[in-house]
Write an enzyme that holds these catalytic residues in place. Sequence first.
Site, PDB file in Angstrom:
ATOM      1  CB  CYS A  26       8.594 -16.316  -6.487  1.00 49.41           C
ATOM      2  SG  CYS A  26       7.153 -15.430  -6.961  1.00 49.41           S
ATOM      3  CB  CYS A  44       2.351 -17.259  -2.078  1.00 49.48           C
ATOM      4  SG  CYS A  44       4.169 -17.306  -2.954  1.00 49.48           S
ATOM      5  CE1 TYR A  94      -2.054  -6.510  -0.002  1.00 51.15           C
ATOM      6  CE2 TYR A  94      -1.430  -9.404  -0.036  1.00 51.15           C
ATOM      7  CZ  TYR A  94      -1.694  -7.430   0.388  1.00 51.15           C
ATOM      8  OH  TYR A  94      -0.050  -7.119   0.918  1.00 51.15           O
ATOM      9  CB  ILE A  95      -3.500  -3.635  -3.460  1.00 51.05           C
ATOM     10  CG1 ILE A  95      -2.963  -2.219  -4.209  1.00 51.05           C
ATOM     11  CG2 ILE A  95      -2.534  -3.844  -2.660  1.00 51.05           C
ATOM     12  CD1 ILE A  95      -3.531  -1.133  -4.971  1.00 51.05           C
ATOM     13  CG  ASN A  96       0.147  -7.073  -3.291  1.00 53.31           C
ATOM     14  OD1 ASN A  96      -0.130  -5.844  -2.679  1.00 53.31           O
ATOM     15  ND2 ASN A  96       0.938  -7.877  -2.440  1.00 53.31           N
ATOM     16  CB  SER A 124       3.038  -3.511  -4.672  1.00 54.03           C
ATOM     17  OG  SER A 124       2.289  -3.470  -3.658  1.00 54.03           O
ATOM     18  CG  HIS A 165       7.309  -5.141  -3.815  1.00 54.01           C
ATOM     19  ND1 HIS A 165       7.977  -6.172  -3.150  1.00 54.01           N
ATOM     20  CD2 HIS A 165       6.264  -4.465  -3.881  1.00 54.01           C
ATOM     21  CE1 HIS A 165       7.035  -5.908  -1.906  1.00 54.01           C
ATOM     22  NE2 HIS A 165       6.359  -5.823  -2.600  1.00 54.01           N
ATOM     23  CB  CYS A 170      12.163  -4.530  31.310  1.00 53.63           C
ATOM     24  SG  CYS A 170      11.393  -6.122  31.815  1.00 53.63           S
TER      25      CYS A 170
HETATM   26  C1  LIG Z   1       0.836  -5.965  -2.053  1.00 51.46           C
HETATM   27  O1  LIG Z   1       0.753  -4.682  -1.577  1.00 51.46           O
HETATM   28  C2  LIG Z   1       1.407  -4.479  -0.662  1.00 51.46           C
HETATM   29  C3  LIG Z   1       0.826  -2.942  -0.092  1.00 51.46           C
HETATM   30  O2  LIG Z   1       0.543  -2.252  -1.656  1.00 51.46           O
HETATM   31  C4  LIG Z   1       2.834  -4.383  -0.768  1.00 51.46           C
HETATM   32  O3  LIG Z   1       3.103  -4.087   0.629  1.00 51.46           O
HETATM   33  C5  LIG Z   1       3.376  -5.386  -0.840  1.00 51.46           C
HETATM   34  O4  LIG Z   1       4.354  -5.324  -0.458  1.00 51.46           O
HETATM   35  C6  LIG Z   1       2.782  -6.141  -1.837  1.00 51.46           C
HETATM   36  N1  LIG Z   1       3.040  -7.714  -1.597  1.00 51.46           N
HETATM   37  C7  LIG Z   1       3.548  -7.689  -3.155  1.00 51.46           C
HETATM   38  C8  LIG Z   1       4.442  -9.187  -3.798  1.00 51.46           C
HETATM   39  O5  LIG Z   1       3.361  -7.115  -3.916  1.00 51.46           O
END
Ligand SMILES: *[C@@H]1O[C@H](CO)[C@@H](O)[C@H](O)[C@H]1NC(C)=O
Length: 696
Positions: free
Chosen positions: A618, A456, A361-363, A277, A251, A109
């Site tokens: 993990c 995962c 996904y980039i990962n 990443s 990371h 608020c």
């Molecule tokens: C997956 O990629 C995203 C984008 O770059 C990132 O923010 C995220 O941390 C990544 N996760 C891992 C496990 O790399």
Amino acid sequence: MAAALAAFATVPQGLRANRGLTTTVKTRSVSLVSKLTSKRKYGLQQCSATPTLAREALAAPPVSIDSIAEQLKAAGGPKERAQLLLELAKSLPPFPADARTMANRVMGCTAQVWVDAELNSSGRVQFSADSDSDVTRGLAAVLVTALSGLTPAQVLEVEPEDLAELQLGPAVLTPSRTNGFLNMLEAMRKRARVLSGAFLPTFPSLRVSADAIDPQGTFAIAQAKYLEPDPAQVDALVKVLSEKRIGLVAHFYMDPQVQGVLSAAAERWPHIHISDSLVMADSAVRMAEAGCTSVAVLGVDFMSENVRAILDEAGHADVAVYRMAAADIGCSLAEAAEAPAYSAYLGAAAGNAAPALHVVYINTSLRTKALAHAQVPTITCTSSNVVQTVLQAFAQVPGINVYYGPDTYMGANLAVMLRAVAQMSDEEIRALHPEHNRESVRALLPRLHYFESGTCIVHHLFGAEVSQLLREAYGDAYLTAHFEVPGEMFALAMEAKKRGMGVVGSTQNILDFIAAKLAEAVERPFPDTLQVVLGTESGMVTAIVRKVQAMLRAAGRLDVTVEIVFPVASEAITTSANSPADPSQGASAGGTLPGGLPVVPGPAGGEGCSAEGGCASCPYMKMNSLDALLGVCAKIGTPGEALLEAFRPRAYTEPMADGRSIAAAGCEPILYMRGFQASKRLPDALVADILSRKHA
Ligand SMILES: *[C@@H]1O[C@H](CO)[C@@H](O)[C@H](O)[C@H]1NC(C)=O
Ligand SMILES: *[C@@H]1O[C@H](CO)[C@@H](O)[C@H](O)[C@H]1NC(C)=O
């Protein structure tokens, strides 16, 4: 019906989103009438429980909800309604000064608002409230009147829609007051839950103020400890990195112990960067440009491969890249895209007569990207740009089908989010993407597909159970959820977002949201505590704590606190008797579960998991230990360096059918994404590829 619709029209956007149908409104109104009728039976006199006697003696005569509704209706214009609200504010019984505590404050608020509740001996709730703003006090009076005298269970049945027929109107309920009104309702519901005797868990948390970090619960104590790392470890790391000119990219979701040391070391050796990443690779390029001769990567393998590929592309093939283990540092999520099921999924996309785009996904590994791109034209995405990428593809290529993968949670969340978008007004949708409207978003829904078996390995942290507990115990707090968390947690944060209390998106979005809420709080002249539920990997906490403390110090505010809450599921928890040798189980910090079981919350010291892959349970992320890092650094530049061959990222030099290397082919979808980020359009080459494959 017209009246019901008119009443509905006074309810702000956010409330309506998930109940788009007018028939729902009708049912809702009926249910309100019946709730209020049943309430009328009990009467609306002030309750007479002994502790409130003193307060009651002073109380103004009670006002019924029906008479409020009638008066508001009769009041006519917005001015008159606002006037009426001010009068209602005066009718609120006085609120004792000693109840104006932080625990009674309503979060979210703009003004200070306090609510309290008691149960009288016949089991009815009596609410009390107060605010330092008159209009807000009037709104609080409306809720106190509407909800007092109900049983706790009845209070919990009241939904925001039920209050629609009060017809407060947009002039009274400005967007910020609407949020405040809804947040008061949520705060009252929470108190009713407490009074109903429900068990409300307390999750571990860190209370962060300008000059202190106060951990609550064992898990949080462990997190806090790592924020002040061992100086000897920091010294050793700074020494070897600077002497050998080693850059270090890590990371976000490293074990907090490692992150603590890295953050402290980064203050003395600038070439250490902790990020997501994508940014990791860009930071590595900057380190190479600044003269680093090697780069150590703390992350999973697709990250080091990415760093290698981008360094090569930037002309730094001579800069060595090291992973932290000789063995594979995998990621079950990334590996999902290497399974035959994934190629079958893409095979179906390729077989579809309609134009198809694979949004990956980039990962994922470069190999995945290369092989997928050979099957279906592919662009990479991150959790920050996935929504825009998908909307743009649908806008730019008529009739296109979009195939997202491999993370199932993120795919499902994307679908949920777009279904919610399809309920918004054309204007709101245009603000999100200029080429879309309600009709176009509805039309694209059946053409959005996502892979259904990519998850995962340890993925229950934000599952149904913990989301339910969160809703009950922290429904009135700020809720954040990463795009990759399971649907229940995501839905919870989406709902909170509508009241200005939540955010869904990437780790950066979460950090920005917390910073924005804190910036508002330090603007206000009174003390505050912001309780923020961290719906993502706990490794994120280091970045949040640093940001929060920097802001509080800059503003000189010792009276504002941010409490970061770690939601912990019992499945993600193991008893401390469990052997840490089983990597799918959490490790060893201790704590207590409801029922008194000794437990370890999933994300402790590198435990726990989100689909982000920073899974603490993990076993892969754990391979990035400080010992491993110091071991690698010790060998760099010595004869021992030969032993580091297995520590280099895979280069993927083997050729594809078209003669390009896997690395080169796998980079193309990443370059498409960069093109999209720069121009907000899919690159022409990608669109040409999409269209030509269907006409080939
Ligand atoms: C997956 O990629 C995203 C984008 O770059 C990132 O923010 C995220 O941390 C990544 N996760 C891992 C496990 O790399
Ligand atoms: C409790 O409150 C209800 C509703 O306000 C009222 O009808 C009832 O008489 C109260 N009970 C007692 C014992 O005061």
